[in-house]
Enzyme design. Sequence first.
Site, short mmCIF file in Angstrom:
data_model
loop_
_atom_site.label_atom_id
_atom_site.label_comp_id
_atom_site.label_asym_id
_atom_site.label_seq_id
_atom_site.Cartn_x
_atom_site.Cartn_y
_atom_site.Cartn_z
NE ARG A 134 40.56 40.44 -12.94
CZ ARG A 134 40.70 41.70 -12.20
NH1 ARG A 134 41.86 42.25 -12.13
NH2 ARG A 134 39.69 42.52 -12.12
CD GLU A 154 35.10 45.06 -14.67
OE1 GLU A 154 34.92 46.03 -15.61
OE2 GLU A 154 35.90 45.29 -13.94
CG ASN A 156 38.80 44.13 -15.76
OD1 ASN A 156 38.26 45.09 -15.60
ND2 ASN A 156 38.40 43.13 -15.33
CB SER A 161 45.47 45.30 -10.94
OG SER A 161 44.08 45.29 -10.63
CE LYS A 337 32.04 47.97 -15.52
NZ LYS A 337 33.49 48.77 -15.51
CE LYS A 417 28.54 46.22 -13.20
NZ LYS A 417 29.29 45.15 -13.70
CD GLU A 421 36.93 49.46 -16.78
OE1 GLU A 421 37.08 48.54 -16.15
OE2 GLU A 421 35.72 49.52 -17.57
N GLY A 422 37.83 50.77 -12.35
CA GLY A 422 38.64 50.82 -11.08
C GLY A 422 37.93 50.79 -9.85
NE ARG A 506 39.05 41.44 -7.58
CZ ARG A 506 38.57 42.34 -8.20
NH1 ARG A 506 38.97 43.47 -7.81
NH2 ARG A 506 37.89 42.51 -9.40
P1 ADP Z 1 34.79 48.06 -12.04
O1 ADP Z 1 35.22 48.26 -13.40
O2 ADP Z 1 34.76 49.20 -11.23
O3 ADP Z 1 35.70 46.88 -11.44
P2 ADP Z 1 32.80 46.09 -11.91
O4 ADP Z 1 31.74 45.92 -13.05
O5 ADP Z 1 33.60 45.08 -11.76
O6 ADP Z 1 33.37 47.58 -12.15
O7 ADP Z 1 32.21 46.16 -10.71
C1 ADP Z 1 32.73 46.33 -9.31
C2 ADP Z 1 32.37 45.15 -8.26
O8 ADP Z 1 31.07 45.32 -8.08
C3 ADP Z 1 32.59 43.76 -8.84
O9 ADP Z 1 34.08 43.30 -8.34
C4 ADP Z 1 31.41 42.88 -8.01
O10 ADP Z 1 31.93 42.68 -6.66
C5 ADP Z 1 30.22 43.88 -7.97
N1 ADP Z 1 29.71 43.72 -9.11
C6 ADP Z 1 29.51 44.20 -10.25
N2 ADP Z 1 28.62 43.66 -11.06
C7 ADP Z 1 27.95 42.69 -10.36
C8 ADP Z 1 26.96 42.04 -10.69
N3 ADP Z 1 26.19 41.75 -11.77
N4 ADP Z 1 26.42 41.04 -9.69
C9 ADP Z 1 27.12 40.84 -8.55
N5 ADP Z 1 28.24 41.76 -8.21
C10 ADP Z 1 28.62 42.77 -8.86
MG MG Z 2 35.90 45.11 -11.49
#
Ligand code: ADP
Ligand code: MG
Length: 543
Positions: A134, A154, A156, A161, A337, A417, A421-422, A506
Amino acid sequence: MPSTLPANYPPDLTASESERLVEVVKDWAAAHGLSVRPPATVVSAETDPVGILSTAVPVTIFPSPFPQICYDQGKVAQKAYNELYAAISQDEEFLAQIVKNIGDSDDFITELWKVHLKVKEEGYAQHLSLGLFRSDYMVHQTTPEADPQIKQVEFNTIASSFGGLSYQTSALHKYLAINEYALLEQPISQGQLTLPTNLSARGLAAGIKQAFIAYGHSATPHPKCVIFLVQDGERNVYDQRHLEYEVQAPPSTIPVFRLPFSQIKQQTHLAEGDGRQLLFSPPQLPKHTFEVAVVYMRSGYGPGDYPDASAWEARYHIERSAAIKCPSVLTQVAGTKKVQQVLATPPSDPMSEPSILRRFIGSDDGRNTRRIHHADDTIAALQRTFTNIYPLDNSTAGQKARAIALDEDRCQSYVLKPQREGGGNNIYRSAIPGFLKSMPEAHWGAYILMELITPPPVHNTILRLGKLEQGGVICELGIYGTCLWDQREKQGHGIVMNEQSGYLLRTKGDKSEEGGVAAGFGCMDSCALVGGGHAKNSGERHV
Ligand code: ADP
Ligand code: MG
């Protein structure tokens, strides 16, 4: 097809309309399994010792406006992303370098890599690899007049999920569009909303089914099965169940079992001989044994699933087996990442150095010009979805990023970051300098610094645990992809299946940083596509 929404979309609801919609949505959700197990704070384990209760997933009352141009961009890019990540997963040398760059300070990634090295020493028993991916995006718009674009949050590669719940959310909003919205005091007539078809569960299940077939006949006297490797106490169980039911839907007769990660060694063993077939004996069906064709992981993506050495043994046991893994360790590492950062960071001298994407996409012999042109287009399409991401290591780019991250003003536009994950692991804005200073510089290389994407906020109403919350929201689009490939090939050759498989929207309140639905911050949504790309009502109506 309408390209603009009514000016007042989504409309304000009267008190009695709100009451009715709560009733309608909660019952539709229960009747269709748009559900999760309730949080312990709402229903305690003593109240529900057998886990018989479920509750509606937090969901928006209206599908959120989303630019068609961005939705299309994500859909079109997905097959290229599948190909890219298959190729990365096939490139052990590249991944070894990534792991080295992350460094020893990250025990989790180090342990994962050790699993791969140990299996490699003995030789992999299975060369096919399944990815249910995803790719997550947010809308980025430089000025109100500019065309919006999607930028990747990101990618996945493990436990992607909500495919089971997102197609249900699309169906809920379609139901409401046909049966409810036209009855409101500020009515939305049928046909005024453009709601795309979403077959996410079916699409992802198709990947599992294809892998099940590609595995071939069972080599032992036992029938084949699929295993969903899950976490103990999973609340998001119905999302997974929808996918299971799609795998099992007629005319297929595929046995699917849920196996908690903690029970791998108790309930599975490898067959005698060299084939390393994974045999599964369901504890409640002692007379039956199955040969596992596909292991689909909805666990194993974070340190919490590996409390001790025996859990790592269990992962190794799965990895060395002949079952097709979704994902393999290599594919899981491809989803870090750090990989996303390396892909997004331009070469230090773009004039003389080619993009790193060239390594994974395109011509391997340089002679086929049609293929080269196709590769150029593909690479350009992928690059358009990248936003600025920097390493925090000792490199020149890393030094620049360190200066930004430690600056109290400049850090406001960034998120830091770790390789996790998660949800719930990121460090945002003003918390970044203090966080970095609290640890030795030698560990900084295990993090990446990413520019925050700030989508134009829209307005919506969320139904969460029986209560309506109204206000500004931020939407995140996820596009699912399904890919099956042979690990022995290079540059994405050996691909058996490559599909775009539906979407997830979402949504979270615009005051919240994280968007995880299960973590309680966000909610399920679907797209009401708007043409021309300018999300109507953006920013104006906050409650
Ligand atoms: P995880 O692997 O924990 O899901 P993500 O990289 O998807 O990590 O980050 C979690 C959440 O943080 C994302 O779903 C988003 O809402 C917010 N987020 C992450 N990176 C960004 C970004 N560059 N700009 C805006 N929001 C972000
Ligand atoms: Mg995420």
